[in-house]
Design a protein around this motif. Structure first.
Motif, PDB file in Angstrom:
ATOM      1  N   VAL A  89       0.864  -1.182   0.000  1.00  0.00           N
ATOM      2  CA  VAL A  89       0.000   0.000   0.000  1.00  0.00           C
ATOM      3  C   VAL A  89       0.896   1.226   0.000  1.00  0.00           C
ATOM      4  CG1 VAL A  89      -1.785   1.284   1.232  1.00  0.00           C
ATOM      5  CG2 VAL A  89      -1.823  -1.215   1.222  1.00  0.00           C
ATOM      6  N   CYS A  90       0.640   2.147  -0.920  1.00  0.00           N
ATOM      7  CA  CYS A  90       1.480   3.342  -1.044  1.00  0.00           C
ATOM      8  C   CYS A  90       1.465   4.131   0.261  1.00  0.00           C
ATOM      9  CB  CYS A  90       0.984   4.211  -2.207  1.00  0.00           C
ATOM     10  SG  CYS A  90       1.915   5.753  -2.407  1.00  0.00           S
ATOM     11  N   THR A  91       2.637   4.446   0.775  1.00  0.00           N
ATOM     12  CA  THR A  91       2.743   5.201   2.030  1.00  0.00           C
ATOM     13  C   THR A  91       2.447   6.672   1.834  1.00  0.00           C
ATOM     14  OG1 THR A  91       5.131   5.439   1.626  1.00  0.00           O
ATOM     15  CG2 THR A  91       4.423   3.592   3.000  1.00  0.00           C
ATOM     16  N   SER A  92       2.361   7.115   0.575  1.00  0.00           N
ATOM     17  CA  SER A  92       2.101   8.525   0.294  1.00  0.00           C
ATOM     18  C   SER A  92       0.616   8.814   0.109  1.00  0.00           C
ATOM     19  CB  SER A  92       2.879   8.965  -0.955  1.00  0.00           C
ATOM     20  OG  SER A  92       2.613  10.308  -1.268  1.00  0.00           O
ATOM     21  N   CYS A  93      -0.059   7.994  -0.740  1.00  0.00           N
ATOM     22  CA  CYS A  93      -1.459   8.288  -1.065  1.00  0.00           C
ATOM     23  C   CYS A  93      -2.416   7.185  -0.632  1.00  0.00           C
ATOM     24  CB  CYS A  93      -1.615   8.531  -2.567  1.00  0.00           C
ATOM     25  SG  CYS A  93      -1.326   7.070  -3.598  1.00  0.00           S
ATOM     26  N   GLY A  94      -1.907   6.054  -0.155  1.00  0.00           N
ATOM     27  CA  GLY A  94      -2.772   4.967   0.279  1.00  0.00           C
ATOM     28  C   GLY A  94      -3.293   4.086  -0.835  1.00  0.00           C
ATOM     29  N   HIS A  95      -2.730   4.220  -2.032  1.00  0.00           N
ATOM     30  CA  HIS A  95      -3.167   3.389  -3.161  1.00  0.00           C
ATOM     31  C   HIS A  95      -2.804   1.927  -2.910  1.00  0.00           C
ATOM     32  CE1 HIS A  95      -3.997   1.993  -7.178  1.00  0.00           C
ATOM     33  NE2 HIS A  95      -2.737   1.655  -7.375  1.00  0.00           N
ATOM     34  N   HIS A  96      -3.772   1.018  -3.125  1.00  0.00           N
ATOM     35  CA  HIS A  96      -3.559  -0.413  -2.896  1.00  0.00           C
ATOM     36  C   HIS A  96      -3.054  -1.065  -4.179  1.00  0.00           C
ATOM     37  CE1 HIS A  96      -5.617   0.439   0.779  1.00  0.00           C
ATOM     38  NE2 HIS A  96      -5.714  -0.835   1.126  1.00  0.00           N
ATOM     39  N   MET A  97      -1.788  -1.487  -4.154  1.00  0.00           N
ATOM     40  CA  MET A  97      -1.213  -2.192  -5.292  1.00  0.00           C
ATOM     41  C   MET A  97      -1.470  -3.688  -5.163  1.00  0.00           C
ATOM     42  SD  MET A  97       2.453  -0.216  -5.499  1.00  0.00           S
ATOM     43  CE  MET A  97       2.554   1.555  -5.232  1.00  0.00           C
ATOM     44  N   ALA A  98      -1.148  -4.419  -6.216  1.00  0.00           N
ATOM     45  CA  ALA A  98      -1.343  -5.868  -6.187  1.00  0.00           C
ATOM     46  C   ALA A  98      -0.402  -6.498  -5.178  1.00  0.00           C
ATOM     47  CB  ALA A  98      -1.113  -6.448  -7.581  1.00  0.00           C
ATOM     48  N   ILE A  99      -0.872  -7.573  -4.549  1.00  0.00           N
ATOM     49  CA  ILE A  99      -0.070  -8.318  -3.589  1.00  0.00           C
ATOM     50  C   ILE A  99      -0.262  -9.801  -3.880  1.00  0.00           C
ATOM     51  CG2 ILE A  99      -1.942  -8.286  -1.876  1.00  0.00           C
ATOM     52  CD1 ILE A  99       0.201  -8.248   0.308  1.00  0.00           C
ATOM     53  N   SER A 100       0.802 -10.569  -3.764  1.00  0.00           N
ATOM     54  CA  SER A 100       0.727 -11.992  -4.085  1.00  0.00           C
ATOM     55  C   SER A 100      -0.064 -12.727  -3.000  1.00  0.00           C
ATOM     56  CB  SER A 100       2.134 -12.592  -4.200  1.00  0.00           C
ATOM     57  OG  SER A 100       2.753 -12.637  -2.925  1.00  0.00           O
ATOM     58  N   PRO A 101      -0.699 -13.855  -3.362  1.00  0.00           N
ATOM     59  CA  PRO A 101      -1.447 -14.612  -2.354  1.00  0.00           C
ATOM     60  C   PRO A 101      -0.601 -15.043  -1.163  1.00  0.00           C
ATOM     61  CG  PRO A 101      -2.027 -15.360  -4.556  1.00  0.00           C
ATOM     62  CD  PRO A 101      -0.873 -14.412  -4.714  1.00  0.00           C
ATOM     63  N   ARG A 102       0.653 -15.438  -1.392  1.00  0.00           N
ATOM     64  CA  ARG A 102       1.489 -15.894  -0.277  1.00  0.00           C
ATOM     65  C   ARG A 102       1.826 -14.748   0.667  1.00  0.00           C
ATOM     66  NH1 ARG A 102       2.625 -21.100  -0.625  1.00  0.00           N
ATOM     67  NH2 ARG A 102       2.449 -22.064  -2.691  1.00  0.00           N
ATOM     68  N   ASP A 103       2.128 -13.568   0.121  1.00  0.00           N
ATOM     69  CA  ASP A 103       2.381 -12.418   0.987  1.00  0.00           C
ATOM     70  C   ASP A 103       1.125 -12.052   1.774  1.00  0.00           C
ATOM     71  OD1 ASP A 103       4.988 -12.258   0.146  1.00  0.00           O
ATOM     72  OD2 ASP A 103       4.632 -10.698  -1.345  1.00  0.00           O
ATOM     73  N   ARG A 104      -0.020 -12.210   1.129  1.00  0.00           N
ATOM     74  CA  ARG A 104      -1.276 -11.871   1.801  1.00  0.00           C
ATOM     75  C   ARG A 104      -1.561 -12.820   2.962  1.00  0.00           C
ATOM     76  NH1 ARG A 104      -5.690  -8.807   0.291  1.00  0.00           N
ATOM     77  NH2 ARG A 104      -5.039  -8.634  -1.898  1.00  0.00           N
ATOM     78  N   VAL A 105      -1.432 -14.128   2.736  1.00  0.00           N
ATOM     79  CA  VAL A 105      -1.764 -15.080   3.802  1.00  0.00           C
ATOM     80  C   VAL A 105      -0.713 -15.061   4.909  1.00  0.00           C
ATOM     81  CG1 VAL A 105      -3.109 -16.568   2.271  1.00  0.00           C
ATOM     82  CG2 VAL A 105      -0.686 -17.021   2.578  1.00  0.00           C
ATOM     83  N   GLU A 106       0.535 -14.766   4.571  1.00  0.00           N
ATOM     84  CA  GLU A 106       1.563 -14.654   5.608  1.00  0.00           C
ATOM     85  C   GLU A 106       1.268 -13.491   6.540  1.00  0.00           C
ATOM     86  OE1 GLU A 106       5.379 -14.441   3.806  1.00  0.00           O
ATOM     87  OE2 GLU A 106       5.356 -16.519   3.078  1.00  0.00           O
ATOM     88  N   ALA A 107       0.748 -12.394   5.981  1.00  0.00           N
ATOM     89  CA  ALA A 107       0.385 -11.250   6.815  1.00  0.00           C
ATOM     90  C   ALA A 107      -0.920 -11.493   7.564  1.00  0.00           C
ATOM     91  CB  ALA A 107       0.257  -9.996   5.943  1.00  0.00           C
ATOM     92  N   LEU A 108      -1.739 -12.388   7.053  1.00  0.00           N
ATOM     93  CA  LEU A 108      -3.052 -12.632   7.650  1.00  0.00           C
ATOM     94  C   LEU A 108      -2.980 -13.587   8.838  1.00  0.00           C
ATOM     95  CD1 LEU A 108      -6.184 -12.270   7.395  1.00  0.00           C
ATOM     96  CD2 LEU A 108      -6.157 -14.306   5.941  1.00  0.00           C
ATOM     97  N   PHE A 109      -2.278 -14.708   8.688  1.00  0.00           N
ATOM     98  CA  PHE A 109      -2.283 -15.738   9.722  1.00  0.00           C
ATOM     99  C   PHE A 109      -1.363 -15.368  10.885  1.00  0.00           C
ATOM    100  CE2 PHE A 109      -3.588 -18.595   6.128  1.00  0.00           C
ATOM    101  CZ  PHE A 109      -4.832 -18.925   6.656  1.00  0.00           C
ATOM    102  N   ASP A 110      -1.680 -15.894  12.054  1.00  0.00           N
ATOM    103  CA  ASP A 110      -0.883 -15.653  13.253  1.00  0.00           C
ATOM    104  C   ASP A 110       0.541 -16.152  13.024  1.00  0.00           C
ATOM    105  OD1 ASP A 110      -3.230 -14.764  14.328  1.00  0.00           O
ATOM    106  OD2 ASP A 110      -3.577 -16.510  15.596  1.00  0.00           O
ATOM    107  N   GLY A 111       1.506 -15.250  13.173  1.00  0.00           N
ATOM    108  CA  GLY A 111       2.899 -15.608  12.998  1.00  0.00           C
ATOM    109  C   GLY A 111       3.274 -15.980  11.584  1.00  0.00           C
ATOM    110  N   GLY A 112       2.390 -15.738  10.625  1.00  0.00           N
ATOM    111  CA  GLY A 112       2.653 -16.118   9.236  1.00  0.00           C
ATOM    112  C   GLY A 112       2.686 -17.614   9.022  1.00  0.00           C
ATOM    113  N   ILE A 113       2.096 -18.380   9.945  1.00  0.00           N
ATOM    114  CA  ILE A 113       2.128 -19.850   9.874  1.00  0.00           C
ATOM    115  C   ILE A 113       0.824 -20.351   9.272  1.00  0.00           C
ATOM    116  CG2 ILE A 113       2.329 -21.982  11.210  1.00  0.00           C
ATOM    117  CD1 ILE A 113       3.857 -20.338  13.316  1.00  0.00           C
ATOM    118  N   TYR A 114       0.931 -21.172   8.247  1.00  0.00           N
ATOM    119  CA  TYR A 114      -0.253 -21.754   7.622  1.00  0.00           C
ATOM    120  C   TYR A 114       0.121 -23.070   6.961  1.00  0.00           C
ATOM    121  CZ  TYR A 114       1.726 -19.946   3.251  1.00  0.00           C
ATOM    122  OH  TYR A 114       2.558 -19.684   2.188  1.00  0.00           O
ATOM    123  N   ALA A 115      -0.887 -23.885   6.691  1.00  0.00           N
ATOM    124  CA  ALA A 115      -0.706 -25.164   5.999  1.00  0.00           C
ATOM    125  C   ALA A 115      -1.455 -25.099   4.678  1.00  0.00           C
ATOM    126  CB  ALA A 115      -1.220 -26.316   6.848  1.00  0.00           C
TER     127      ALA A 115
END
Length: 316
Positions: free
Chosen positions: A47-73
């Motif tokens: 997410v742009c730190t200047s204007c808040g624009h949401h850029m594309a993010i890969s599924p793995r980066d998304r789920v790592e940020a979503l799950f507790d400790g980045g741990i998932y199966a």
């Protein structure tokens, strides 16, 4: 000192000692044009730190940020036929698949995983727009069915992140058949009494919007995400009229009752924790690293002395 010492030697040294600078250290924001350092951008979930624009993010980066400790199966998905129609346009379909797999490092356009958010177990299906536009083919249909079956088996809510340009033309009618298949998968969750939450990201269009992406119990969208069946340009060319500003964007759909929330990516995890626990009838999540209290353990409050000590200054 002469010209060889003053000019030639420093010039030769600069050529051989020149360090190669990677080209991907900086990324330009598509909205405001700000150059963003790659580490800072990743820490801010693309997410742009200047204007808040949401850029594309890969599924793995998304789920790592979503799950507790980045741990998932990761949940395995049944493999469909590689090229059922032997489709070919400018390239053969298998060649396009190999190119997409090489560019993204993923097998297909959907990642299915299970883990915990706020110590609440969930199943997540995350679509990848960078893989052939996130197009809905047989693998995507199999992935959603696998996610729904896993959620029913484990009695967990399911969260789906949609990002797609629609059906995959290289699979023809077999791609369109995923619309009723995924609808049946969603019905499995509803019959089991499990929450189904959809997060619509930019863009979510075509047959994906016409099926599983708009069948959730709760619909959340990222800011300024394009959500539609036919795009605004197609509609303008059809009706020959200018569409309203922000038409088919997340904020416009929220104002017209199509969405329940528009939530920035940095707040999405907390939002999902709150909603899933509310739908499951659970108490609010425990914050921090302390273990959750045992509900079976009875606690007895000690009596509290209401009189203040004599040496305590009441004005302090």
């Amino acid at each position: 000192m002469n010209w060889i010492t003053n000019y030639v030697r420093p010039r030769i040294n600069s050529i051989f000692s020149r360090r190669e600078v990677p080209e991907n250290l900086w990324q330009k924001c598509d909205e405001c044009g700000t150059m963003l350092f790659h580490r800072e951008l990743k820490d801010n979930l693309n997410v742009c730190t200047s204007c808040g624009h949401h850029m594309a993010i890969s599924p793995r980066d998304r789920v790592e940020a979503l799950f507790d400790g980045g741990i998932y199966a990761e949940i395995s998905v049944p493999e469909p036929l590689a090229d059922p129609l032997h489709f070919r346009d400018q390239k053969k379909y298998p060649d396009r698949m190999k190119t997409a797999q090489k560019n993204t490092g993923e097998k297909e356009a959907m990642l299915v995983a299970t883990g915990e958010i706020g110590r609440t177990p969930i199943v997540v299906a995350c679509q990848d727009f960078s893989f052939m536009g996130g197009s809905m083919g047989m693998y995507v249909g199999n992935a959603i069915i696998a996610a729904a079956e896993e959620a029913v088996k484990l009695k967990r809510p399911m969260v789906l992140f949609s990002a797609a340009g629609g059906a995959r033309m290289q699979e023809g009618i077999l791609s369109l058949m995923q619309m009723p298949r995924t609808t049946v998968a969603v019905q499995m969750l509803k019959e089991a009494g499990l929450p189904y939450i959809v997060v619509l990201t930019h863009p979510t269009t075509g047959g994906v919007t016409a099926s599983y992406a708009m069948l959730g119990d709760v619909h959340i969208a990222e800011p300024n995400a394009l959500i539609c069946f036919a795009g605004p340009r197609v509609i303008e060319q059809t009706i020959r009229e200018k569409l309203p500003e922000g038409f088919q964007r997340a904020e416009y759909l929220l104002d017209h009752g199509m969405l329940d929330r528009v939530t920035p990516r940095g707040q999405m995890r907390e939002e999902l924790i709150t909603i899933t626990r509310m739908l499951l009838g659970l108490p609010p999540a425990i914050r921090g690293d302390l273990p959750p209290p045992d509900p079976t353990e009875e606690t007895v409050a000690e009596p509290v002395e209401k009189t203040a000590p004599a040496d305590l200054d009441p004005k302090a």
